[in-house]
Enzyme design. Sequence first.
Site, PDB file in Angstrom:
ATOM      1  N   CYS A 113     -67.748 -70.448  43.047  1.00  8.49           N
ATOM      2  CA  CYS A 113     -67.993 -69.916  44.402  1.00  8.49           C
ATOM      3  C   CYS A 113     -66.960 -70.389  45.412  1.00  8.49           C
ATOM      4  CB  CYS A 113     -69.391 -70.289  44.863  1.00  8.49           C
ATOM      5  SG  CYS A 113     -70.671 -69.678  43.769  1.00  8.49           S
ATOM      6  N   HIS A 249     -70.523 -70.615  52.730  1.00 11.15           N
ATOM      7  CA  HIS A 249     -70.847 -69.930  51.478  1.00 11.15           C
ATOM      8  C   HIS A 249     -72.298 -69.457  51.556  1.00 11.15           C
ATOM      9  CE1 HIS A 249     -71.319 -68.824  47.409  1.00 11.15           C
ATOM     10  NE2 HIS A 249     -71.949 -69.910  47.000  1.00 11.15           N
ATOM     11  N   ASN A 279     -75.917 -64.122  46.626  1.00  6.22           N
ATOM     12  CA  ASN A 279     -74.789 -65.033  46.396  1.00  6.22           C
ATOM     13  C   ASN A 279     -73.711 -64.265  45.630  1.00  6.22           C
ATOM     14  OD1 ASN A 279     -72.976 -66.957  45.596  1.00  6.22           O
ATOM     15  ND2 ASN A 279     -74.495 -68.409  44.832  1.00  6.22           N
TER      16      ASN A 279
HETATM   17  N1  COA Z   1     -89.762 -65.652  41.164  1.00  9.36           N
HETATM   18  C1  COA Z   1     -90.895 -66.338  41.103  1.00  9.36           C
HETATM   19  N2  COA Z   1     -90.983 -67.601  40.672  1.00  9.36           N
HETATM   20  C2  COA Z   1     -89.841 -68.196  40.300  1.00  9.36           C
HETATM   21  C3  COA Z   1     -88.614 -67.543  40.340  1.00  9.36           C
HETATM   22  C4  COA Z   1     -88.595 -66.209  40.781  1.00  9.36           C
HETATM   23  N3  COA Z   1     -87.461 -65.500  40.852  1.00  9.36           N
HETATM   24  N4  COA Z   1     -87.659 -68.382  39.908  1.00  9.36           N
HETATM   25  C5  COA Z   1     -88.254 -69.552  39.606  1.00  9.36           C
HETATM   26  N5  COA Z   1     -89.578 -69.430  39.849  1.00  9.36           N
HETATM   27  C6  COA Z   1     -90.580 -70.448  39.637  1.00  9.36           C
HETATM   28  C7  COA Z   1     -90.160 -71.459  38.611  1.00  9.36           C
HETATM   29  O1  COA Z   1     -90.507 -71.002  37.317  1.00  9.36           O
HETATM   30  C8  COA Z   1     -90.955 -72.664  39.008  1.00  9.36           C
HETATM   31  O2  COA Z   1     -92.278 -72.496  38.568  1.00  9.36           O
HETATM   32  P1  COA Z   1     -93.132 -73.771  38.050  1.00  9.36           P
HETATM   33  O3  COA Z   1     -93.225 -74.670  39.234  1.00  9.36           O
HETATM   34  O4  COA Z   1     -94.416 -73.145  37.641  1.00  9.36           O
HETATM   35  O5  COA Z   1     -92.324 -74.327  36.940  1.00  9.36           O
HETATM   36  C9  COA Z   1     -90.958 -72.546  40.512  1.00  9.36           C
HETATM   37  O6  COA Z   1     -90.712 -71.169  40.838  1.00  9.36           O
HETATM   38  C10 COA Z   1     -89.867 -73.365  41.165  1.00  9.36           C
HETATM   39  O7  COA Z   1     -90.138 -73.266  42.507  1.00  9.36           O
HETATM   40  P2  COA Z   1     -89.503 -74.247  43.512  1.00  9.36           P
HETATM   41  O8  COA Z   1     -89.471 -75.615  42.977  1.00  9.36           O
HETATM   42  O9  COA Z   1     -90.176 -74.060  44.811  1.00  9.36           O
HETATM   43  O10 COA Z   1     -88.041 -73.684  43.595  1.00  9.36           O
HETATM   44  P3  COA Z   1     -86.946 -74.152  44.605  1.00  9.36           P
HETATM   45  O11 COA Z   1     -87.508 -74.334  45.958  1.00  9.36           O
HETATM   46  O12 COA Z   1     -86.125 -75.250  44.017  1.00  9.36           O
HETATM   47  O13 COA Z   1     -86.044 -72.852  44.668  1.00  9.36           O
HETATM   48  C11 COA Z   1     -83.933 -72.083  43.919  1.00  9.36           C
HETATM   49  C12 COA Z   1     -85.343 -72.447  43.513  1.00  9.36           C
HETATM   50  C13 COA Z   1     -83.167 -71.668  42.683  1.00  9.36           C
HETATM   51  C14 COA Z   1     -84.007 -70.900  44.866  1.00  9.36           C
HETATM   52  C15 COA Z   1     -83.254 -73.286  44.641  1.00  9.36           C
HETATM   53  O14 COA Z   1     -83.406 -74.443  43.871  1.00  9.36           O
HETATM   54  C16 COA Z   1     -81.801 -73.062  44.907  1.00  9.36           C
HETATM   55  O15 COA Z   1     -81.425 -72.177  45.660  1.00  9.36           O
HETATM   56  N6  COA Z   1     -80.914 -73.870  44.311  1.00  9.36           N
HETATM   57  C17 COA Z   1     -79.495 -73.734  44.530  1.00  9.36           C
HETATM   58  C18 COA Z   1     -78.976 -72.576  43.707  1.00  9.36           C
HETATM   59  C19 COA Z   1     -77.603 -72.184  44.114  1.00  9.36           C
HETATM   60  O16 COA Z   1     -77.315 -72.084  45.287  1.00  9.36           O
HETATM   61  N7  COA Z   1     -76.734 -71.922  43.135  1.00  9.36           N
HETATM   62  C20 COA Z   1     -75.409 -71.493  43.380  1.00  9.36           C
HETATM   63  C21 COA Z   1     -74.606 -72.593  43.988  1.00  9.36           C
HETATM   64  S1  COA Z   1     -73.034 -72.020  44.395  1.00  9.36           S
END
Ligand code: COA
Length: 322
Positions: A113, A249, A279
């Site tokens: 990215c 970003h 993204n």
């Molecule tokens: N829809 C519904 N549920 C989902 C899901 C989706 N698309 N994706 C994951 N879940 C579930 C998971 O299975 C997990 O369930 P569980 O608790 O039963 O195991 C739960 O949601 C996780 O939720 P939470 O812990 O609240 O997620 P989060 O707040 O950490 O958000 C991301 C997840 C991926 C959005 C967040 O961690 C993030 O944005 N990380 C950075 C990613 C990024 O920017 N990557 C590129 C960098 S350049």
Amino acid sequence: MIYSRIAGTGRYLPEKVLTNFDLEKIVDTNDEWIRTRTGVERRHQCAPDETTSDMCVEAAKKAIESAGVSVKDIDMVIIGTTSPDLIFPNIATLVQHRLGIPACPALATEAACTGFVYALTTADKFVKTGEAKCVLVVGAECITKLVDWTDRNTCVLFGDGAGAVIVEPSEEPGILGTHLGADGKHKELLYYPVGASKDLYKAGTEEVGITMVGKDVFKVAVSKLGDVAIEALEAAGVDRGELDWLVPHQANLRIIQATAKRLGLPMDKVIVTVQDHGNTSAASVPLALDTAVRDGRIERGHLVLMEAFGGGFTWGSILMRF
Ligand code: COA
């Protein structure tokens, strides 16, 4: 002293739009989860036969037009991408030839990215040393073709697009400072498991997709994006209050808000496009920049801080007087 400045910007987004409601039909997810966790509402997706160089060419045409230059003026092409058309020749050579740019140095920067920030930083150095006079810089990504569409943890996050700029020499300061960083110790948190020299035969199979530990990526992203922004301001001796715009970003609205908070910037000084683009990896910063230039928010003379963070991890910032 020769400075470098952005003379024009452009963008291209594929025609097809996938909303969160469309994704509800593909994986077990819902609009509310995606919006509250990421801020994304929709994203663009390349057609099956559309490539990253196709998008680069269209975005570049817009940037060339807005800079008021001719393709014959361009003497260097640098493209930040993780999803090039081919393993070789590098994508910048494809774009150089397709646009009718005369033979010149053409290279790609692969920094996930952060690819565009690495590319623009490289262009800045070539212009400042007098080795290039008109550089086409593009950040582009056809990342939906790298996504595992059965993995709800990742497929809801990404989108495709391209953003381009033309960089020229200037007597007045344009780009004021660039700061790049990387630390490969974080590789396991975010990577694509197939490459030219590893398991290439698996590409396109269901075993393969972007692999990510979302929560850990989130924490490092917030920390590094804050650090690299502060580093840029301190090195230039610029007070946070002087900034007109932050162009971060666009990975996740909560990451953007956390960075703005750490900088003490109100959100109305932050360009946010993640709701419309998702993204788009290396395309994210130039897409946001062009959006805000064309809708009149970013004006000539404004002080703008761009920054990015991606797999590796890689990170970088560019402070400029637009
Ligand atoms: N829809 C519904 N549920 C989902 C899901 C989706 N698309 N994706 C994951 N879940 C579930 C998971 O299975 C997990 O369930 P569980 O608790 O039963 O195991 C739960 O949601 C996780 O939720 P939470 O812990 O609240 O997620 P989060 O707040 O950490 O958000 C991301 C997840 C991926 C959005 C967040 O961690 C993030 O944005 N990380 C950075 C990613 C990024 O920017 N990557 C590129 C960098 S350049």
